[in-house]
Design a protein around this motif. Structure first.
Motif, PDB file in Angstrom:
ATOM      1  N   ASP A 161     -28.330  54.938 -83.726  1.00 41.70           N
ATOM      2  CA  ASP A 161     -27.466  55.293 -82.899  1.00 41.70           C
ATOM      3  C   ASP A 161     -26.291  54.430 -82.679  1.00 41.70           C
ATOM      4  O   ASP A 161     -25.396  54.323 -81.417  1.00 41.70           O
ATOM      5  N   CYS A 215     -41.398  52.795 -75.589  1.00 45.11           N
ATOM      6  CA  CYS A 215     -39.886  54.160 -76.132  1.00 45.11           C
ATOM      7  C   CYS A 215     -39.007  54.748 -75.409  1.00 45.11           C
ATOM      8  O   CYS A 215     -38.009  55.085 -75.286  1.00 45.11           O
ATOM      9  N   TYR A 231     -26.025  56.241 -76.843  1.00 45.66           N
ATOM     10  CA  TYR A 231     -26.799  55.841 -76.440  1.00 45.66           C
ATOM     11  C   TYR A 231     -27.522  56.432 -75.523  1.00 45.66           C
ATOM     12  O   TYR A 231     -27.410  57.969 -75.236  1.00 45.66           O
ATOM     13  N   ARG A 250     -32.682  54.582 -82.734  1.00 47.09           N
ATOM     14  CA  ARG A 250     -32.093  53.315 -81.969  1.00 47.09           C
ATOM     15  C   ARG A 250     -31.127  52.931 -82.761  1.00 47.09           C
ATOM     16  O   ARG A 250     -29.846  52.939 -82.213  1.00 47.09           O
ATOM     17  N   THR A 289     -34.438  54.202 -73.948  1.00 49.74           N
ATOM     18  CA  THR A 289     -34.334  55.784 -73.598  1.00 49.74           C
ATOM     19  C   THR A 289     -34.088  56.188 -72.296  1.00 49.74           C
ATOM     20  O   THR A 289     -32.089  56.002 -72.484  1.00 49.74           O
ATOM     21  N   LYS A 334     -33.075  60.145 -81.148  1.00 48.50           N
ATOM     22  CA  LYS A 334     -34.445  59.224 -80.322  1.00 48.50           C
ATOM     23  C   LYS A 334     -35.226  60.486 -79.778  1.00 48.50           C
ATOM     24  O   LYS A 334     -36.030  60.978 -80.306  1.00 48.50           O
ATOM     25  N   GLU A 387     -36.799  53.133 -83.838  1.00 50.55           N
ATOM     26  CA  GLU A 387     -36.260  51.540 -83.601  1.00 50.55           C
ATOM     27  C   GLU A 387     -35.204  52.176 -84.817  1.00 50.55           C
ATOM     28  O   GLU A 387     -34.215  51.686 -83.941  1.00 50.55           O
TER      29      GLU A 387
END
Length: 276
Positions: free
Chosen positions: A68, A100, A74, A65, A104, A80, A62
């Protein structure tokens, strides 16, 4: 020299005292990129010491993320990916790893999110948090499973997850009242095009958990880009489907005209009252 040593000791002690903190999200807590980078490092260190700790891996993911996200990246980013590769080694069959991976892959144009979402649904823990419920609920909703036959397994799964979400007391009563009043002011069988999580999920809770305003059709505008959702919506409204976004990419109007045309198609052919 003495001052320099004292300063070094202070810096070392300050670093030692740093502890990983819960990643609650950019809406709940306001932090900069550096804070999330630090939390990612701290949680990864914790996970390295306890590689079976799903919570630590999820927190590290998290934090990565949000780094990013705040820097405009992304999908399968190196940040990630490094964490996901470690998860694949230590907790490959876990709920957290599959969730997760879904988060992604759903950001990738060529991603394969469905298999990870379905596996996460099979592995859902009893103590699942609100945020994780919303992620999986979004998947089911995007896939059009909220509009399948009410006796189907797909719909029962969707309905049950909304009820679990309501049971978390995640949405204050004033938000539910506000959404209830908004829906109350709409004509029967209306279509409600929503932007944002709050009106979307509070409307779902009212319909699926509390059984009110079930005649209204709740449509997150961003979902209209998703073929499975659009097809299920058109089927529920008993209207024909239209060209896909991919078709528009090669059309003269271009993909920019896609959303407006979809909205006009739904409004015109359904002949239902519509609200935004």
């Amino acid at each position: 020299l003495a001052v320099g040593c004292i300063g070094s000791v202070w810096a070392f002690n300050a670093q030692e005292k740093q502890k990983p903190q819960e990643i609650r999200g950019i809406i709940v807590d306001e932090h900069d990129v550096a804070w999330y980078e630090t939390q990612q490092r701290l949680w990864q260190q914790h996970a390295a010491l306890s590689p079976d700790d799903e919570h630590a891996w999820q927190q590290a993911f998290e934090a990565a993320r949000y780094v990013d996200m705040l820097t405009g990246s992304y999908g399968r980013t190196p940040r990630k990916q490094a964490i996901l590769e470690q998860m694949a080694l230590h907790i490959p069959n876990s709920f957290v790893y599959n969730l997760c991976m879904y988060m992604t892959e759903v950001e990738q144009y060529d991603g394969e999110p469905v298999r990870y979402a379905e596996q996460a649904l099979r592995l859902m823990p009893e103590n699942m948090c609100r945020k994780d419920m919303e992620i999986l609920l979004s998947y089911l909703w995007r896939a059009g499973k909220s509009m399948t036959d009410r006796n189907s397994e797909d719909y029962r799964q969707f309905h049950g997850l909304v009820q679990r979400l309501y049971a978390t007391n995640a949405y204050p009563s004033y938000l539910l009242r506000y959404t209830h009043n908004s829906l109350q002011g709409m004509e029967e069988n209306a279509i409600y095009f929503v932007n944002g999580d709050v009106p979307a999920y509070t409307s779902l809770v009212l319909q699926e958990a509390l059984g009110v305003h079930t005649d209204k059709v709740i449509v997150p505008v961003s979902f209209l880009y998703i073929e499975a959702f659009r097809k299920a919506l058109c089927q529920r409204l008993e209207i024909s489907d239209m060209e896909t976004e991919k078709d528009y990419a090669s059309a003269e109007s271009g993909v920019d005209g896609y959303l407006q045309d979809v909205l006009e198609h739904i409004i015109h052919n359904s002949k239902r009252p519509t609200y935004f």
